[in-house]
Enzyme design. Structure first.
Site, PDB file in Angstrom:
ATOM      1  N   LYS A  47       0.829  -1.205   0.000  1.00 51.18           N
ATOM      2  CA  LYS A  47       0.000   0.000   0.000  1.00 51.18           C
ATOM      3  C   LYS A  47       0.873   1.268   0.000  1.00 51.18           C
ATOM      4  O   LYS A  47       2.101   1.180   0.092  1.00 51.18           O
ATOM      5  CB  LYS A  47      -0.946  -0.020   1.210  1.00 51.18           C
TER       6      LYS A  47
HETATM    7  C1  LIG Z   1      -9.745  -3.319  -1.186  1.00 54.57           C
HETATM    8  C2  LIG Z   1      -9.114  -3.976   0.016  1.00 54.57           C
HETATM    9  N1  LIG Z   1      -9.854  -4.149   1.124  1.00 54.57           N
HETATM   10  C3  LIG Z   1      -9.327  -4.716   2.222  1.00 54.57           C
HETATM   11  C4  LIG Z   1      -8.031  -5.169   2.267  1.00 54.57           C
HETATM   12  C5  LIG Z   1      -7.514  -5.838   3.491  1.00 54.57           C
HETATM   13  O1  LIG Z   1      -6.397  -5.185   4.035  1.00 54.57           O
HETATM   14  P1  LIG Z   1      -5.292  -5.991   4.852  1.00 54.57           P
HETATM   15  O2  LIG Z   1      -4.454  -6.748   3.882  1.00 54.57           O
HETATM   16  O3  LIG Z   1      -4.529  -4.910   5.557  1.00 54.57           O
HETATM   17  O4  LIG Z   1      -6.019  -6.876   5.804  1.00 54.57           O
HETATM   18  C6  LIG Z   1      -7.230  -5.019   1.145  1.00 54.57           C
HETATM   19  C7  LIG Z   1      -5.833  -5.492   1.167  1.00 54.57           C
HETATM   20  O5  LIG Z   1      -5.255  -5.978   0.298  1.00 54.57           O
HETATM   21  C8  LIG Z   1      -7.784  -4.418  -0.009  1.00 54.57           C
HETATM   22  O6  LIG Z   1      -7.050  -4.274  -1.127  1.00 54.57           O
END
Ligand SMILES: Cc1ncc(COP(=O)(O)O)c(C=O)c1O
Length: 406
Positions: A199
């Protein structure tokens, strides 16, 4: 001459000041739930102009916390665009709610007011439980039309939870509205962010939920910490919580509902804080790289195009995705990805529409979401992170040109 280095589709950028920030925490008194947690939360809230920012162990945990705070429960449902990462839909299932998948614009991959309306109309014709929330996803870092979506949501009594995991630093909102930083929650109840290493800023793993609602913030904080309430004013068991002289018992806490351990550590928050200080530099470089890609792939049109731009938004892109007409190019996506990999270029597909996952197919049957399917059929994310040199971008565009040549 050595082989050119492999270009991953996404990558963190860690500098010596990030390392020093983490080492400082490791040498201090707190490893978890110390002063860096509050510092990271306060700084994030300041940057996005939100009243509250509640950190958590990752974006998925943030979505789970937000689903709970929005009142999603068994007997309710959440509208989720199908073109997203699994977690956006799964968070509704974690709290026992059902998922109503919505379609997206085929060229931007974004939920629109019209596709939201269509999903609500479809839900009304089925035995899906009453929709309680909608989760617009700011795919690739571009915001949905939050003005239009919040209008529809208000008419249908929906809580709006922005999945802003891709959109740290993006200025958005919607046509005719003043741009606001994503996370200000001008047209939503909550916004959820991720600090996964691919990210825009990273804390290793990590997440944040922003809101301007005091009650929701309190609920988010309890849910991420086992459901524990330490505020004496909120105690309900007076005999247990207070001494005979009326003083709160210093050891006492209460739990009205079980929560989870979704706390983010001081180690992660120190890294996140150090990275946040570089957000404007990262954002500027991401914008330069996106503009260079736009120019470099322009000669490949109409076979290859960048994803359609949201006119109301000034994005800090998380991913640089292109749409490819594979049939016209005479190559399938897997073969193209393998050719690019052989040329040292990593690519990825964001995303297989979630309604096509076996779990959801079995639960809700086959759904017709042509916008999500059309976006999915063409999308490919190219290497995109601030560590790329201009020459890396040109190398990707050249390799794509060669790989697509008949
Ligand atoms: C659109 C979206 N929502 C939620 C998430 C979940 O985030 P995390 O990987 O920090 O749990 C991601 C992560 O890749 C994402 O791209």
């Amino acid at each position: 001459m050595g082989r050119a280095p492999f270009l991953a589709y996404g990558r963190q950028q860690i500098d010596s000041d990030d390392i020093a920030a983490v080492v400082r925490v490791l040498q201090g008194d707190w490893l978890t739930s110390g002063p860096d947690v509050a510092a990271f939360e306060n700084e994030f809230a300041r940057i996005v102009s939100a009243k509250h920012a509640v950190s958590c162990s990752n974006g998925t945990a943030g979505l789970h916390m937000a689903a709970d705070a929005a009142g999603l429960t068994p007997g309710t449902s959440a509208i989720v665009p199908s073109l997203t990462f699994l977690a956006t839909a799964n968070c509704a299932r974690y709290v026992g709610a059902e998922v109503v998948f919505a379609d997206v614009d085929p060229d931007s991959g974004l939920l629109t007011p019209a596709t939201l309306e269509a999903a609500l109309a479809r839900a009304a014709k089925t035995d899906a439980p009453k929709p309680r929330a909608v989760l617009p996803v700011h795919l690739n870092g571009q915001t949905c039309d939050m003005v239009g979506i919040s209008d529809v949501a208000k008419r249908h009594g929906l809580v709006v939870i922005e999945d802003a995991c891709h959109a740290v630093g993006t200025m958005g909102e919607g046509p005719g509205a003043e741009r606001a930083v994503t996370g200000a929650c001008a047209h939503s109840a909550m916004a959820v962010f991720s600090f996964h290493p691919v990210k825009t800023v990273t804390s290793g793993e990590g997440g944040m939920v922003t809101t301007n609602d005091d009650a929701m913030a309190a609920r988010l904080q309890r849910f991420r910490n086992h459901g524990m309430e330490r505020e004496p004013a909120a105690f309900t068991q007076h005999d247990e919580g207070f001494a005979p002289d009326g003083q709160p018992n210093p050891w006492y806490y209460e739990m009205a509902e079980p929560g989870f351990n979704y706390r983010l550590t001081d180690i992660s928050c120190a890294l996140g804080l150090s990275q946040l200080a570089k957000l404007s530099r990262f954002a500027a470089r991401r914008k330069q790289i996106a503009a260079r890609y736009d120019r470099a792939i322009a000669p490949l049109a109409p076979l290859v195009r960048p994803v359609a731009k949201s006119p109301w938004c000034d994005p800090v892109l998380h991913l640089y995705a292109v749409l490819i007409d594979f049939a016209a190019a005479g190559i399938d996506r897997g073969a193209l990805m393998r050719k690019l990999k052989d040329a040292g270029i990593g690519t990825q597909v964001h995303y297989l529409p979630v309604h096509r996952q076996p779990y959801y197919r079995e639960r809700y049957g086959a759904l017709a979401l042509p916008g999500a399917d059309a976006y999915y059929a063409r999308c490919l994310s190219l290497p995109f992170h601030p560590g790329l040199a201009d020459t890396d971008v040109d190398r990707v565009a050249d390799a794509l040109t060669v790989a697509l040549a008949k």
